[in-house]
Design an enzyme around this catalytic site. Structure first.
Site, PDB file in Angstrom:
ATOM      1  N   ARG A  36      14.508 -36.930  82.964  1.00  0.00           N
ATOM      2  CA  ARG A  36      15.317 -36.478  84.105  1.00  0.00           C
ATOM      3  C   ARG A  36      16.716 -37.034  83.944  1.00  0.00           C
ATOM      4  O   ARG A  36      16.960 -37.939  83.134  1.00  0.00           O
ATOM      5  CB  ARG A  36      14.696 -36.922  85.435  1.00  0.00           C
ATOM      6  CG  ARG A  36      14.476 -38.412  85.536  1.00  0.00           C
ATOM      7  CD  ARG A  36      13.935 -38.822  86.912  1.00  0.00           C
ATOM      8  NE  ARG A  36      13.481 -40.207  86.882  1.00  0.00           N
ATOM      9  CZ  ARG A  36      12.235 -40.590  86.633  1.00  0.00           C
ATOM     10  NH1 ARG A  36      11.290 -39.690  86.420  1.00  0.00           N
ATOM     11  NH2 ARG A  36      11.911 -41.874  86.597  1.00  0.00           N
TER      12      ARG A  36
ATOM     13  N   ARG B 279      17.514 -51.330  94.671  1.00  0.00           N
ATOM     14  CA  ARG B 279      16.753 -52.426  94.055  1.00  0.00           C
ATOM     15  C   ARG B 279      16.921 -53.711  94.855  1.00  0.00           C
ATOM     16  O   ARG B 279      17.783 -53.800  95.722  1.00  0.00           O
ATOM     17  CB  ARG B 279      17.224 -52.621  92.622  1.00  0.00           C
ATOM     18  CG  ARG B 279      16.978 -51.329  91.839  1.00  0.00           C
ATOM     19  CD  ARG B 279      17.135 -51.523  90.378  1.00  0.00           C
ATOM     20  NE  ARG B 279      16.808 -50.261  89.717  1.00  0.00           N
ATOM     21  CZ  ARG B 279      16.590 -50.122  88.439  1.00  0.00           C
ATOM     22  NH1 ARG B 279      16.664 -51.169  87.660  1.00  0.00           N
ATOM     23  NH2 ARG B 279      16.301 -48.948  87.928  1.00  0.00           N
TER      24      ARG B 279
ATOM     25  N   HIS C  46      17.225 -56.775  81.215  1.00  0.00           N
ATOM     26  CA  HIS C  46      18.642 -56.404  81.350  1.00  0.00           C
ATOM     27  C   HIS C  46      19.505 -57.182  80.347  1.00  0.00           C
ATOM     28  O   HIS C  46      20.459 -56.663  79.790  1.00  0.00           O
ATOM     29  CB  HIS C  46      19.134 -56.659  82.776  1.00  0.00           C
ATOM     30  CG  HIS C  46      18.442 -55.798  83.803  1.00  0.00           C
ATOM     31  ND1 HIS C  46      18.261 -54.453  83.616  1.00  0.00           N
ATOM     32  CD2 HIS C  46      17.902 -56.087  85.018  1.00  0.00           C
ATOM     33  CE1 HIS C  46      17.620 -53.945  84.670  1.00  0.00           C
ATOM     34  NE2 HIS C  46      17.393 -54.919  85.534  1.00  0.00           N
TER      35      HIS C  46
ATOM     36  N   ARG D 294      10.628 -52.165  82.038  1.00  0.00           N
ATOM     37  CA  ARG D 294       9.346 -52.005  81.342  1.00  0.00           C
ATOM     38  C   ARG D 294       9.296 -52.854  80.070  1.00  0.00           C
ATOM     39  O   ARG D 294       8.260 -53.404  79.723  1.00  0.00           O
ATOM     40  CB  ARG D 294       9.105 -50.519  81.022  1.00  0.00           C
ATOM     41  CG  ARG D 294       8.519 -49.752  82.210  1.00  0.00           C
ATOM     42  CD  ARG D 294       8.681 -48.270  82.050  1.00  0.00           C
ATOM     43  NE  ARG D 294      10.060 -47.869  82.310  1.00  0.00           N
ATOM     44  CZ  ARG D 294      10.547 -46.667  82.045  1.00  0.00           C
ATOM     45  NH1 ARG D 294       9.775 -45.769  81.462  1.00  0.00           N
ATOM     46  NH2 ARG D 294      11.795 -46.383  82.347  1.00  0.00           N
TER      47      ARG D 294
ATOM     48  N   LEU E 264      37.852 -45.676  69.734  1.00  0.00           N
ATOM     49  CA  LEU E 264      36.726 -45.120  70.491  1.00  0.00           C
ATOM     50  C   LEU E 264      36.966 -45.366  71.974  1.00  0.00           C
ATOM     51  O   LEU E 264      37.485 -46.409  72.358  1.00  0.00           O
ATOM     52  CB  LEU E 264      35.407 -45.770  70.072  1.00  0.00           C
ATOM     53  CG  LEU E 264      34.156 -45.289  70.814  1.00  0.00           C
ATOM     54  CD1 LEU E 264      32.979 -45.170  69.862  1.00  0.00           C
ATOM     55  CD2 LEU E 264      33.755 -46.223  71.956  1.00  0.00           C
TER      56      LEU E 264
ATOM     57  N   GLU F 242      22.323 -44.996  93.175  1.00  0.00           N
ATOM     58  CA  GLU F 242      20.998 -45.179  93.790  1.00  0.00           C
ATOM     59  C   GLU F 242      20.397 -46.549  93.445  1.00  0.00           C
ATOM     60  O   GLU F 242      19.395 -46.962  94.034  1.00  0.00           O
ATOM     61  CB  GLU F 242      20.046 -44.070  93.330  1.00  0.00           C
ATOM     62  CG  GLU F 242      20.337 -42.694  93.938  1.00  0.00           C
ATOM     63  CD  GLU F 242      21.571 -42.019  93.376  1.00  0.00           C
ATOM     64  OE1 GLU F 242      21.838 -42.172  92.167  1.00  0.00           O
ATOM     65  OE2 GLU F 242      22.297 -41.355  94.134  1.00  0.00           O
TER      66      GLU F 242
ATOM     67  N   ASN G 143      14.715 -51.103  80.696  1.00  0.00           N
ATOM     68  CA  ASN G 143      14.838 -52.568  80.621  1.00  0.00           C
ATOM     69  C   ASN G 143      13.684 -53.274  81.334  1.00  0.00           C
ATOM     70  O   ASN G 143      13.139 -54.263  80.827  1.00  0.00           O
ATOM     71  CB  ASN G 143      16.147 -53.033  81.272  1.00  0.00           C
ATOM     72  CG  ASN G 143      17.375 -52.530  80.539  1.00  0.00           C
ATOM     73  OD1 ASN G 143      17.264 -51.963  79.456  1.00  0.00           O
ATOM     74  ND2 ASN G 143      18.545 -52.734  81.117  1.00  0.00           N
TER      75      ASN G 143
ATOM     76  N   SER H  26      23.602 -46.881  88.712  1.00  0.00           N
ATOM     77  CA  SER H  26      23.755 -45.641  89.475  1.00  0.00           C
ATOM     78  C   SER H  26      24.009 -45.953  90.944  1.00  0.00           C
ATOM     79  O   SER H  26      23.724 -47.060  91.417  1.00  0.00           O
ATOM     80  CB  SER H  26      22.494 -44.779  89.341  1.00  0.00           C
ATOM     81  OG  SER H  26      21.466 -45.269  90.188  1.00  0.00           O
TER      82      SER H  26
ATOM     83  N   ARG I 196      12.366 -59.122  85.065  1.00  0.00           N
ATOM     84  CA  ARG I 196      13.194 -57.936  84.787  1.00  0.00           C
ATOM     85  C   ARG I 196      14.560 -58.303  84.207  1.00  0.00           C
ATOM     86  O   ARG I 196      15.096 -57.609  83.355  1.00  0.00           O
ATOM     87  CB  ARG I 196      13.389 -57.104  86.067  1.00  0.00           C
ATOM     88  CG  ARG I 196      12.115 -56.427  86.536  1.00  0.00           C
ATOM     89  CD  ARG I 196      12.369 -55.595  87.799  1.00  0.00           C
ATOM     90  NE  ARG I 196      13.269 -54.482  87.548  1.00  0.00           N
ATOM     91  CZ  ARG I 196      12.880 -53.301  87.067  1.00  0.00           C
ATOM     92  NH1 ARG I 196      11.604 -53.075  86.778  1.00  0.00           N
ATOM     93  NH2 ARG I 196      13.761 -52.337  86.860  1.00  0.00           N
TER      94      ARG I 196
ATOM     95  N   ASP J 155      17.787 -46.553  79.844  1.00  0.00           N
ATOM     96  CA  ASP J 155      16.659 -46.811  80.745  1.00  0.00           C
ATOM     97  C   ASP J 155      15.535 -47.561  80.028  1.00  0.00           C
ATOM     98  O   ASP J 155      15.353 -47.419  78.820  1.00  0.00           O
ATOM     99  CB  ASP J 155      16.146 -45.463  81.291  1.00  0.00           C
ATOM    100  CG  ASP J 155      15.296 -45.640  82.542  1.00  0.00           C
ATOM    101  OD1 ASP J 155      15.316 -46.749  83.132  1.00  0.00           O
ATOM    102  OD2 ASP J 155      14.619 -44.678  82.934  1.00  0.00           O
TER     103      ASP J 155
HETATM  104  C1  IPE Z   1      19.099 -44.329  85.751  1.00  0.00           C
HETATM  105  O1  IPE Z   1      17.948 -45.081  85.600  1.00  0.00           O
HETATM  106  C2  IPE Z   1      20.276 -45.239  85.989  1.00  0.00           C
HETATM  107  C3  IPE Z   1      20.672 -46.076  84.866  1.00  0.00           C
HETATM  108  C4  IPE Z   1      20.127 -46.088  83.679  1.00  0.00           C
HETATM  109  C5  IPE Z   1      21.789 -46.942  85.121  1.00  0.00           C
HETATM  110  P1  IPE Z   1      16.954 -45.379  86.804  1.00  0.00           P
HETATM  111  O2  IPE Z   1      15.869 -46.200  86.242  1.00  0.00           O
HETATM  112  O3  IPE Z   1      17.700 -45.931  87.956  1.00  0.00           O
HETATM  113  O4  IPE Z   1      16.459 -43.921  87.192  1.00  0.00           O
HETATM  114  P2  IPE Z   1      15.142 -43.426  87.928  1.00  0.00           P
HETATM  115  O5  IPE Z   1      15.053 -44.212  89.202  1.00  0.00           O
HETATM  116  O6  IPE Z   1      13.998 -43.712  87.026  1.00  0.00           O
HETATM  117  O7  IPE Z   1      15.352 -41.969  88.139  1.00  0.00           O
HETATM  118  C1  IPE Z   2      17.763 -49.437  83.169  1.00  0.00           C
HETATM  119  O1  IPE Z   2      16.517 -50.044  83.094  1.00  0.00           O
HETATM  120  C2  IPE Z   2      18.821 -50.364  83.703  1.00  0.00           C
HETATM  121  C3  IPE Z   2      19.328 -50.011  85.033  1.00  0.00           C
HETATM  122  C4  IPE Z   2      18.956 -48.984  85.744  1.00  0.00           C
HETATM  123  C5  IPE Z   2      20.325 -50.897  85.598  1.00  0.00           C
HETATM  124  P1  IPE Z   2      15.554 -50.117  84.351  1.00  0.00           P
HETATM  125  O2  IPE Z   2      15.836 -51.364  85.118  1.00  0.00           O
HETATM  126  O3  IPE Z   2      15.613 -48.863  85.143  1.00  0.00           O
HETATM  127  O4  IPE Z   2      14.150 -50.239  83.625  1.00  0.00           O
HETATM  128  P2  IPE Z   2      12.783 -49.556  84.044  1.00  0.00           P
HETATM  129  O5  IPE Z   2      13.033 -48.093  84.218  1.00  0.00           O
HETATM  130  O6  IPE Z   2      12.344 -50.206  85.328  1.00  0.00           O
HETATM  131  O7  IPE Z   2      11.875 -49.846  82.903  1.00  0.00           O
HETATM  132 MG    MG Z   3      14.602 -47.105  85.053  1.00  0.00          MG
END
Ligand code: IPE
Ligand code: IPE
Ligand code: MG
Length: 251
Positions: free
Chosen positions: A205, A82, A48, A35, A142, A78, A33, A76, A44, A31
């Site tokens: 979480r 996006r 990634h 930010r 692995l 969810e 990327n 995910s 964004r 998590d």
């Molecule tokens: C969890 O991160 C999913 C992945 C890292 C692939 P999210 O950024 O989607 O989770 P929330 O929305 O902060 O809970």
């Molecule tokens: C995790 O980084 C990558 C995926 C969920 C695909 P985020 O895209 O959730 O990055 P933040 O949480 O917005 O910083």
């Molecule tokens: Mg995130």
């Protein structure tokens, strides 16, 4: 994950000091990327892209450390919430990473597998993913499991449905539905017991990741944003794990 489950046989020696032992199975919620990119004033997708480099570094570190299994949360169930643009960027990156890294992954003895429902990313990517799984299926250095369009609740519901269908068809007794059979009906069947679950970016979480499997995993939340993660952070996580005492409910 049932094959190496500790609790039952562990009654007489329930306390396990992890000290010295490399975790067999590490899972990472990658998590931060977005930010990372925002802090640099970049779109964004740049986060990634840099996150894919962190995957590369982390995989190498895991092979070097002798970890048996690495499960990475890449998308995910969810994350469809996006923007269409971001989802398209993520799909493009998956394809790019696969095309660029597959030979290297195969050469390193990594066996690639998936949990979730990656078929939702469309037939082209799904075919490439299946081919990659096939190409690496005999590797045993692995096991890299990528969670793609994965949701833990959906995984557990699917396992319950599969068991119920077998009871309905008369091929399974109702009494046979227990922790072990449900474990074997999950997509994670056959993987070693989850030892360590890491989440980057300071969020504390699980976001619907490996809820069943994490029952006795050690949890580690680090502030590092995923694109800044690499060998040093990975080895520090292992060292942290090695300093913990696992009790599995014992004294
Ligand atoms: C969890 O991160 C999913 C992945 C890292 C692939 P999210 O950024 O989607 O989770 P929330 O929305 O902060 O809970
Ligand atoms: C995790 O980084 C990558 C995926 C969920 C695909 P985020 O895209 O959730 O990055 P933040 O949480 O917005 O910083
Ligand atoms: Mg995130």
């Amino acid at each position: 994950m049932s094959a190496e489950r500790a609790p039952e046989g562990a009654a007489s020696d329930a306390t396990e000091t992890a000290s010295g032992a490399v975790p067999k199975h590490i899972a990472i919620i990658m998590d931060g990327n977005g930010r990372w990119a925002a802090r640099k004033g970049l779109p964004r997708v740049a986060g990634h892209r840099e996150g894919a480099e962190a995957v590369r570094r982390t995989l190498k570190a895991a092979v070097k450390a002798g970890v048996e299994c690495l499960t990475l949360y890449a998308f995910s169930s969810e994350n469809w919430r996006r923007s269409e643009e971001e989802v398209t960027d993520l799909k493009g990156l998956m394809r790019f990473y696969l095309e660029r890294e597959l030979d290297e992954i195969a050469k390193e003895g990594v066996r690639l597998d998936f949990i979730g429902d990656p078929s939702a990313f469309g037939p082209e990517l799904w075919k490439k993913l299946q081919a990659a799984r096939e190409q690496t299926k005999d590797n045993d250095r692995l096991r890299l499991v990528v969670a793609l369009n994965y949701g833990s609740r959906a995984e557990i519901a699917g396992a319950a449905r599969r068991l119920a269908e077998e009871v309905q068809a008369g091929t399974r007794n109702l009494q046979d539905i227990d922790e072990a059979s449900l474990d074997l009906a999950l997509q994670s069947r056959g993987l070693p017991e989850l030892d360590l679950l890491i989440r980057t970016s300071g969020e504390i979480r699980l976001s619907n990741f490996l809820l069943w499997q994490a029952a006795y995993a050690e949890l580690l939340f680090v502030d590092t944003l995923w694109p800044d993660f690499g060998e040093e952070e990975f080895n520090a996580a292992i060292a942290d794990f090695q300093g913990r005492q696992r009790r599995f409910g014992g004294r």
